[in-house]
Scaffold this motif. Sequence first.
Motif, short mmCIF file in Angstrom:
data_model
loop_
_atom_site.label_atom_id
_atom_site.label_comp_id
_atom_site.label_asym_id
_atom_site.label_seq_id
_atom_site.Cartn_x
_atom_site.Cartn_y
_atom_site.Cartn_z
N PHE A 85 3.95 -3.27 -23.88
CA PHE A 85 4.88 -3.15 -25.01
C PHE A 85 5.14 -4.35 -25.96
O PHE A 85 5.22 -4.40 -27.15
CB PHE A 85 5.96 -2.22 -24.66
CG PHE A 85 6.97 -1.89 -25.77
CD1 PHE A 85 6.37 -0.63 -26.40
CD2 PHE A 85 7.86 -2.55 -26.26
CE1 PHE A 85 7.11 -0.29 -27.76
CE2 PHE A 85 8.63 -1.83 -27.43
CZ PHE A 85 8.25 -0.83 -27.91
N SER A 86 5.84 -5.25 -24.94
CA SER A 86 6.31 -6.49 -25.65
C SER A 86 4.99 -7.25 -26.57
O SER A 86 5.15 -7.90 -27.45
CB SER A 86 6.88 -7.64 -24.55
OG SER A 86 7.90 -6.93 -24.41
N ALA A 87 4.02 -7.28 -25.67
CA ALA A 87 2.63 -7.93 -26.52
C ALA A 87 2.32 -7.38 -27.66
O ALA A 87 2.10 -7.84 -28.78
CB ALA A 87 1.59 -7.79 -25.62
N GLY A 88 2.57 -5.89 -27.78
CA GLY A 88 2.18 -5.00 -28.92
C GLY A 88 3.26 -5.29 -30.14
O GLY A 88 2.96 -5.72 -31.14
N VAL A 89 4.41 -5.49 -29.46
CA VAL A 89 5.60 -5.71 -30.69
C VAL A 89 5.28 -7.21 -31.07
O VAL A 89 5.39 -7.57 -32.49
CB VAL A 89 6.87 -5.91 -29.95
CG1 VAL A 89 7.84 -6.49 -30.65
CG2 VAL A 89 7.26 -4.26 -29.46
N ALA A 90 4.92 -8.28 -30.17
CA ALA A 90 4.94 -9.56 -30.91
C ALA A 90 3.57 -9.80 -31.82
O ALA A 90 3.64 -10.38 -32.53
CB ALA A 90 4.50 -10.65 -29.63
N ALA A 91 2.37 -8.92 -31.35
CA ALA A 91 1.24 -9.21 -32.11
C ALA A 91 1.56 -8.54 -33.44
O ALA A 91 1.10 -9.04 -34.48
CB ALA A 91 0.05 -8.38 -31.47
N ALA A 92 2.24 -7.41 -33.65
CA ALA A 92 2.57 -6.68 -34.90
C ALA A 92 3.46 -7.64 -35.98
O ALA A 92 3.06 -7.78 -37.03
CB ALA A 92 3.21 -5.49 -34.78
N TYR A 93 4.20 -8.29 -35.05
CA TYR A 93 5.67 -8.96 -35.89
C TYR A 93 4.53 -10.47 -36.49
O TYR A 93 4.74 -10.65 -37.50
CB TYR A 93 6.65 -9.54 -35.13
CG TYR A 93 7.71 -8.60 -34.97
CD1 TYR A 93 8.16 -8.02 -36.11
CD2 TYR A 93 8.33 -8.29 -33.68
CE1 TYR A 93 9.29 -7.21 -35.95
CE2 TYR A 93 9.29 -7.42 -33.54
CZ TYR A 93 10.04 -6.66 -34.80
OH TYR A 93 10.90 -6.00 -34.64
N ALA A 100 -2.97 0.25 -22.77
CA ALA A 100 -3.20 0.32 -23.74
C ALA A 100 -2.35 1.02 -24.77
O ALA A 100 -1.87 0.57 -25.77
CB ALA A 100 -4.58 0.59 -24.18
N ARG A 101 -1.74 2.19 -23.94
CA ARG A 101 -0.90 3.03 -24.83
C ARG A 101 0.49 2.10 -25.10
O ARG A 101 0.98 2.37 -26.32
CB ARG A 101 -0.61 4.20 -24.09
CG ARG A 101 0.37 5.15 -24.77
CD ARG A 101 0.53 6.43 -24.14
NE ARG A 101 -0.71 7.21 -23.97
CZ ARG A 101 -1.47 7.96 -24.61
NH1 ARG A 101 -0.95 8.13 -25.81
NH2 ARG A 101 -2.70 8.43 -24.27
N ASP A 102 1.01 1.58 -24.37
CA ASP A 102 2.28 0.74 -24.47
C ASP A 102 2.02 -0.36 -25.22
O ASP A 102 2.82 -0.59 -26.26
CB ASP A 102 2.56 0.13 -23.15
CG ASP A 102 3.08 1.19 -21.93
OD1 ASP A 102 3.51 2.15 -22.42
OD2 ASP A 102 3.36 0.80 -20.77
N TYR A 103 0.65 -1.09 -25.45
CA TYR A 103 0.80 -2.14 -26.30
C TYR A 103 0.64 -1.59 -27.74
O TYR A 103 1.41 -1.84 -28.43
CB TYR A 103 -0.58 -2.95 -26.02
CG TYR A 103 -1.14 -3.65 -27.18
CD1 TYR A 103 -0.70 -5.00 -27.22
CD2 TYR A 103 -2.03 -3.37 -28.11
CE1 TYR A 103 -0.95 -5.92 -28.09
CE2 TYR A 103 -2.09 -4.25 -29.42
CZ TYR A 103 -2.06 -5.61 -29.21
OH TYR A 103 -2.36 -6.24 -30.15
N ILE A 104 -0.19 -0.32 -27.78
CA ILE A 104 -0.18 0.28 -29.09
C ILE A 104 1.11 0.81 -29.78
O ILE A 104 1.52 0.79 -30.86
CB ILE A 104 -1.21 1.28 -29.12
CG1 ILE A 104 -2.52 0.86 -29.05
CG2 ILE A 104 -1.31 2.21 -30.41
CD1 ILE A 104 -3.75 1.76 -28.73
#
Length: 116
Positions: free
Chosen positions: A39-47, A94-98
């Motif tokens: 989840f944190s990786a998805g957040v960081a990637a989006a920011y 993958a769901r957490d990342y997305i």
Amino acid sequence: MTTPRNTPQEEAPLVGVRTYADIDRALKDHADRGGSPEFSAGVAAAYEWAMCRTDRSPVTGTDNARDIPGLPLLTAEVDAAVVQLEDPTIQSAARDYIRGAHDVLAWICGYSDQPA
């Protein structure tokens, strides 16, 4: 503070409906929170993508290295995240990342009042 590539902050004060400074602050605040690593990786990637600090969008992998993504591109990423989150076969990590990327992008687009 790091500014977006090829776009001075004063020329592009908004990313979606948020200011660049608000997004940068939300990214820094998120670093202090817990949560799953995916989840944190998805957040960081989006920011990072929204601030034009990385070349590829977090959900679709679209290459937009030149400018801060506009609202149509940001909302397209939100839509792509929704489609992927509705897929019952997607793996948990993958769901957490997305989900992390979705939550950030939804906030940046003004669909949510709370940053991820």
